[in-house]
Write an enzyme that holds these catalytic residues in place. Structure first.
Site, PDB file in Angstrom:
ATOM      1  N   ASP A 160      -5.905  -7.359   9.224  1.00 55.59           N
ATOM      2  CA  ASP A 160      -7.298  -6.897   9.267  1.00 55.59           C
ATOM      3  C   ASP A 160      -8.297  -7.926   8.729  1.00 55.59           C
ATOM      4  OD1 ASP A 160      -6.174  -6.458   6.793  1.00 55.59           O
ATOM      5  OD2 ASP A 160      -6.920  -4.415   6.565  1.00 55.59           O
TER       6      ASP A 160
ATOM      7  N   LYS B  21       0.850  -1.197   0.000  1.00 57.60           N
ATOM      8  CA  LYS B  21       0.000   0.000   0.000  1.00 57.60           C
ATOM      9  C   LYS B  21       0.888   1.251   0.000  1.00 57.60           C
ATOM     10  CE  LYS B  21      -2.279  -2.179   3.384  1.00 57.60           C
ATOM     11  NZ  LYS B  21      -3.263  -2.629   4.357  1.00 57.60           N
TER      12      LYS B  21
HETATM   13  P1  ADP Z   1      -7.922   0.810   5.606  1.00 62.76           P
HETATM   14  O1  ADP Z   1      -7.875  -0.144   4.465  1.00 62.76           O
HETATM   15  O2  ADP Z   1      -6.704   1.630   5.708  1.00 62.76           O
HETATM   16  O3  ADP Z   1      -8.308   0.176   6.883  1.00 62.76           O
HETATM   17  P2  ADP Z   1     -10.468   1.868   4.675  1.00 62.76           P
HETATM   18  O4  ADP Z   1     -11.144   0.561   4.821  1.00 62.76           O
HETATM   19  O5  ADP Z   1     -11.174   3.058   5.204  1.00 62.76           O
HETATM   20  O6  ADP Z   1      -9.032   1.924   5.311  1.00 62.76           O
HETATM   21  O7  ADP Z   1     -10.187   2.072   3.130  1.00 62.76           O
HETATM   22  C1  ADP Z   1      -9.595   3.230   2.640  1.00 62.76           C
HETATM   23  C2  ADP Z   1      -9.692   3.197   1.138  1.00 62.76           C
HETATM   24  O8  ADP Z   1     -11.059   3.266   0.751  1.00 62.76           O
HETATM   25  C3  ADP Z   1      -8.996   4.356   0.455  1.00 62.76           C
HETATM   26  O9  ADP Z   1      -8.143   3.834  -0.555  1.00 62.76           O
HETATM   27  C4  ADP Z   1     -10.095   5.171  -0.188  1.00 62.76           C
HETATM   28  O10 ADP Z   1      -9.750   5.588  -1.479  1.00 62.76           O
HETATM   29  C5  ADP Z   1     -11.230   4.208  -0.276  1.00 62.76           C
HETATM   30  N1  ADP Z   1     -12.513   4.910  -0.060  1.00 62.76           N
HETATM   31  C6  ADP Z   1     -12.799   5.840   0.860  1.00 62.76           C
HETATM   32  N2  ADP Z   1     -14.058   6.290   0.726  1.00 62.76           N
HETATM   33  C7  ADP Z   1     -14.587   5.615  -0.318  1.00 62.76           C
HETATM   34  C8  ADP Z   1     -15.857   5.640  -0.981  1.00 62.76           C
HETATM   35  N3  ADP Z   1     -16.824   6.475  -0.609  1.00 62.76           N
HETATM   36  N4  ADP Z   1     -16.028   4.791  -2.024  1.00 62.76           N
HETATM   37  C9  ADP Z   1     -15.042   3.971  -2.427  1.00 62.76           C
HETATM   38  N5  ADP Z   1     -13.835   3.921  -1.862  1.00 62.76           N
HETATM   39  C10 ADP Z   1     -13.601   4.726  -0.828  1.00 62.76           C
HETATM   40 MG    MG Z   2      -9.276  -1.112   8.027  1.00 59.43          MG
END
Ligand code: ADP
Ligand code: MG
Length: 467
Positions: free
Chosen positions: A198, A162
């Protein structure tokens, strides 16, 4: 209104630039069989070292049974945000208080010491705010990068993925780095009971309420999955084979395709995105699916169509559409949420990018491109899940899902539902459920299960000693 001959000709030209995103059912089945083969390579002792998909044993062999109890700290480092959580578990009741902290990009690309110092600072702040100073709580750490686990609370980073590339962490034990940082910063001590990723946390969290849950998937910044495998199939396992003879396997399937086996479906846009990423040639399946990349793939296609004169006539070359990373994945969700000819969301996105004088026809094309790219992502994830469902071969399986892409994209769930149904062996039933607060609650649950099993073992030993 029917399309004019000019429009039809234009659509045909556009089609030539995007047809690579449309894959047949036959192709997805071919991908499934390649993935299955790669998973077997990852599981077997003699092929693991050269396999792209590492199929890491997680040391998690039991799912929660609802008798877990206690107060836990949990950390969630996912790829975009860092969260600290206080999780109170009392049987099926779970109470969570949490706080999200930003990880600045200079820390993501800095040194390991900077990263773990930052994490320690956040933990210290959190424990102060929640009056937890001086209380040594057991801690579960959701650390969502590929790790070779040596015990439940010992995990060596095998590579960054990432947006992270911190120096001096690959090969190190994450738990040790956390302890050292906490010591450096405040003399604070925690007992790290479990390090999980995760996908595992997400599965554990859903399994707390659903006995059929044996697969977890993340569709967030990255994409990864885990599942419960029979220990006899895990050739790389070197520990005991006693009961329970099963083990959660962290597939790290994001690396699928790194040996070139997916080249036959990758488009020119996938190649360009990869060339400009911080880890070229790595995580190729992840780059076709996950939130960190989807918006950029869309942007590359829109840029190409614009250069070919098929979109945004007369656009200013200084416009932000031409800036890498500027088309966010959340835009894809917004654009696809438009359901009429007014294109309200799409127009707002184009305004934000500073594009002027676009037409309704342009909006239509932008939406079309988004739908193709998100559908391919959803279908690839489905092919992966169908592979796991077929491997497990159980009549009924629940799949726990977490991640903002799945949560917020308007069609992801439905697209996956349809595609998995098409791809799994007939007769196998499955359910996709959103795992609420998966990674945070999951990490605490892994810690809780580990403590419960530890207590049980102690009691058994005492009983044997007293007998
Ligand atoms: P992590 O994977 O770090 O735990 P998340 O599950 O919140 O975090 O995922 C973050 C990712 O989701 C980012 O790459 C972002 O571009 C994407 N994201 C955030 N909001 C949206 C949305 N409304 N629709 C689609 N993708 C999204
Ligand atoms: Mg997460």
């Amino acid at each position: 209104m029917p399309a004019t001959p000019d429009q039809l000709q234009k659509y045909e030209k556009i089609e030539a630039f995007v047809k690579g995103f449309k894959l047949s059912s036959h192709t997805y089945k071919k991908i499934m069989s390649l993935l299955n083969e790669e998973m077997n390579n990852g599981l077997h002792k003699h092929t693991n070292h050269s396999a792209d998909i590492k199929m890491f044993p997680t040391f998690v062999r039991s799912l929660p049974d609802g008798t877990e109890k206690g107060q836990f700290l949990a950390l969630d480092l996912g790829g975009t945000n860092f969260r600290v959580l206080l999780v109170k578990i009392d049987g099926r009741d779970v109470d969570i208080q949490s706080r999200t902290y930003l990880i600045p990009q200079r820390v993501m690309l800095g040194t390991g010491t900077q990263l773990f110092d930052h994490i320690a600072d956040c933990i210290i702040k959190f424990t102060q705010q929640h009056n937890l100073r001086g209380i040594k709580l057991p801690l579960g750490f959701t650390f969502s990068f590929p790790c070779k686990q040596e015990d439940l609370n010992q995990a060596r980073l095998s590579k960054w993925t990432k947006g992270f590339r911190c120096e001096g962490v690959v090969g190190e034990d994450i738990c040790k780095l956390l302890h050292e940082a906490l010591k450096r910063k405040s003399n604070m001590d925690v007992e790290v009971v479990a390090i999980v990723n995760d996908a595992v946390g997400t599965l554990m969290s859903a399994a707390h309420n659903d006995r059929d849950c044996e697969i977890g998937i993340i569709l967030g910044t990255g994409c990864n999955a885990c599942y419960m495998e029979n220990l006899k199939n895990v050739g790389v396992w070197e520990g005991e084979y006693d009961h329970p003879d099963q083990m959660l396997i962290n597939t790290e399937w994001g690396a699928f395709g790194d040996n070139g086996c997916l080249d036959f479906v990758r488009t020119e846009y996938d190649r360009e995105l990869d060339n400009f990423s911080i880890n070229p040639g790595k995580q190729l399946m992840e780059k076709m699916i996950a939130g960190m990349y989807m918006g950029e793939i869309v942007r590359l296609v829109l840029e190409r169509l614009t250069m070919e004169g098929l979109l945004f006539q007369g656009i200013d070359r200084e416009c932000e559409l031409f800036v890498r990373g500027r088309f966010y994945t959340k835009y894809v969700s917004e654009v696809e949420s438009d359901h009429d000819e007014f294109f309200r969301n799409t127009k707002q996105v184009l305004d934000e990018l500073g594009i002027q004088n676009y037409t309704s026809e342009d909006c239509k094309v932008v939406k079309y491109v988004c739908t193709l790219i998100s559908a391919r992502a959803a279908f690839l994830a489905s092919a992966g899940l169908a592979t796991l469902i077929n491997r497990l071969n159980k009549p009924s399986i629940t799949i726990a899902v977490d991640g903002s892409l799945y949560r917020f994209h308007p069609r992801f769930h439905n697209l996956m539902q349809l595609k998995i149904h098409e791809l799994v062996r007939p007769g196998l039933r499955f359910k996709l459920t959103l795992s609420h607060d998966g990674s945070g609650k999951g990490a605490a649950l892994v810690a809780a299960v580990a403590l419960r099993l530890r207590e049980m073992k102690k009691e058994d030993q005492e009983n044997v000693a007293n007998a």
